[in-house]
Design a protein around this motif. Structure first.
Motif, short mmCIF file in Angstrom:
data_model
loop_
_atom_site.label_atom_id
_atom_site.label_comp_id
_atom_site.label_asym_id
_atom_site.label_seq_id
_atom_site.Cartn_x
_atom_site.Cartn_y
_atom_site.Cartn_z
N TYR A 87 -19.85 26.12 30.78
CA TYR A 87 -20.70 25.05 30.23
C TYR A 87 -20.12 23.68 30.61
N LEU A 88 -18.80 23.51 30.43
CA LEU A 88 -18.16 22.23 30.71
C LEU A 88 -18.26 21.86 32.19
N ASN A 89 -18.28 22.88 33.06
CA ASN A 89 -18.38 22.64 34.50
C ASN A 89 -19.82 22.71 35.00
N LYS A 90 -20.75 22.72 34.05
CA LYS A 90 -22.19 22.72 34.36
C LYS A 90 -22.63 23.90 35.21
N ARG A 91 -21.93 25.01 35.00
CA ARG A 91 -22.33 26.25 35.68
C ARG A 91 -23.01 27.15 34.64
N TYR A 92 -24.23 26.77 34.27
CA TYR A 92 -24.91 27.54 33.24
C TYR A 92 -26.30 27.96 33.67
N ASP A 93 -26.41 28.36 34.96
CA ASP A 93 -27.70 28.82 35.46
C ASP A 93 -28.22 30.05 34.70
N TYR A 94 -27.30 30.93 34.30
CA TYR A 94 -27.72 32.16 33.62
C TYR A 94 -27.40 32.13 32.12
N MET A 95 -27.18 30.93 31.60
CA MET A 95 -26.85 30.76 30.19
C MET A 95 -28.12 30.42 29.42
N SER A 96 -28.31 31.07 28.30
CA SER A 96 -29.52 30.81 27.52
C SER A 96 -29.46 29.43 26.87
N GLU A 97 -30.63 28.91 26.57
CA GLU A 97 -30.70 27.59 25.92
C GLU A 97 -30.02 27.62 24.55
N LYS A 98 -30.13 28.75 23.84
CA LYS A 98 -29.50 28.87 22.52
C LYS A 98 -27.98 28.79 22.63
N THR A 99 -27.44 29.46 23.66
CA THR A 99 -25.99 29.44 23.86
C THR A 99 -25.52 28.03 24.20
#
Length: 334
Positions: A23-35
């Motif tokens: 998240y901190l490195n903005k690598r959240y392509d597969y991360m849900s919006e809730k997470t």
């Protein structure tokens, strides 16, 4: 007070440390919006601040570049810095700006300080006075871009205006307006600053191409605080120039101060055209005709070039010197 760690954030958000790191490195392509929202809230509630130094050591990058300008008083410099900052911001980089005041020793100190701070690369408006240091940077393949000035001994990537074309446009425009006695003033060329030398040479060529006589007394290259006295002497000649080209924005301002204090009417008594489209050109009375540099495009190219070198040490360029085209902005001062 206990320092908040990434582990505290992970526990608060009920996720793993690696998920917070992504998240901190903005690598959240597969991360849900809730997470993402849970992590964001945890960071906000805990007041977590990432350890930039630790991250830099781990990634071997500070995501920071240094920009050393020759003279920050030039409008050209500040406009270029803005463009560099825009591009760096888009790509997650920060910039540190230093002002060398055209002093080689000051420039040397800033280069050494920025490297000690582990900036990932440098954009320098070089004084030309630190050849051995420039060579050392090139030998180490340190990401480096020169701006506005060529250093002949150093094959560094260099961003430049087509200076001879800029002056030719100014001379041609004045000739089209009927002026034949055309002078040029700029700041000192004692340190062989590339744009000033190229503009003087371009001026001589443009006169020749327009079949105008060359008069050495119509060329003035002085320290800034002597510009007004130099103009006074030029206008006191038995056959003074009808028009003056100001070689840069600081010279233009000194010329305008002189004309105002001595009640020289523009363009009736003296026509003026400036290199650099200063911010006040369109609302000065009369409005000032200028030759504009594409400062944003130049700054953008410098930043993109440096970031390419930082991200790919094997990056191959098609050329070393990148020339940008000037634009004539016609107003009322000539």
């Amino acid at each position: 007070m206990k320092a908040i760690t990434i582990s505290d954030v992970a526990k608060q958000a009920n996720v793993s440390k690696s998920t917070v790191s992504q998240y901190l490195n903005k690598r959240y392509d597969y991360m849900s919006e809730k997470t993402k929202e849970r992590i964001r809230q945890a960071i906000e509630e805990l007041g977590y601040q990432p350890n930039i130094v630790a991250r830099s050591l781990k990634q071997k990058s500070t995501s920071t570049i240094g920009v050393i300008v020759a003279n920050i008083l030039h409008a050209f410099s500040t406009q270029v810095i803005r463009a560099i900052e825009d591009i760096c911001n888009e790509q997650g980089f920060h910039i540190i700006v230093c002002n060398a005041d055209d002093e080689p020793e000051k420039e040397k100190n800033y280069i050494e300080m920025l490297i000690a701070k582990q900036v990932d690369g440098l954009i320098i408006f070089p004084t030309g006075g630190n050849i051995d240091l420039y060579k050392s940077l090139m030998k180490r393949k340190y990401p480096l871009v020169f701006f506005d000035r060529v250093v002949e001994e150093i094959p560094a990537s260099t961003i430049m205006l087509n200076n001879e074309k800029a002056i030719k446009m100014a001379v041609d425009h004045l000739v089209d307006k009927g002026y034949e006695q055309i002078g040029i003033m700029t700041t000192s060329i004692s340190r062989h600053v590339t744009p000033r030398i190229e503009r003087i040479n371009g001026y001589k060529k443009a006169l020749q191409e327009n079949n105008l006589d060359f008069n050495e007394e119509y060329i003035s290259t002085l320290d800034l605080h002597h510009i007004q006295q130099g103009l006074k002497e030029m206008l006191s000649l038995e056959c003074p120039p009808q028009a003056i080209i100001a070689g840069n924005d600081l010279t233009l301002m000194e010329i305008l101060k002189f004309t105002k204090e001595n009640k020289v009417s523009i363009p009736e008594d003296l026509a003026i055209i400036g290199i650099d489209d200063v911010s006040f050109a369109s609302f000065f009375t009369p409005q000032l005709t200028t030759i504009a540099q594409p400062t944003f495009d130049m700054g953008k190219r410098a930043a993109e070039l440096l970031l390419n070198k930082i991200k790919d040490p094997e990056y191959q360029e098609k050329t070393t010197v990148y020339r940008f085209e000037p634009e004539l902005v016609i107003r009322n001062s000539c």
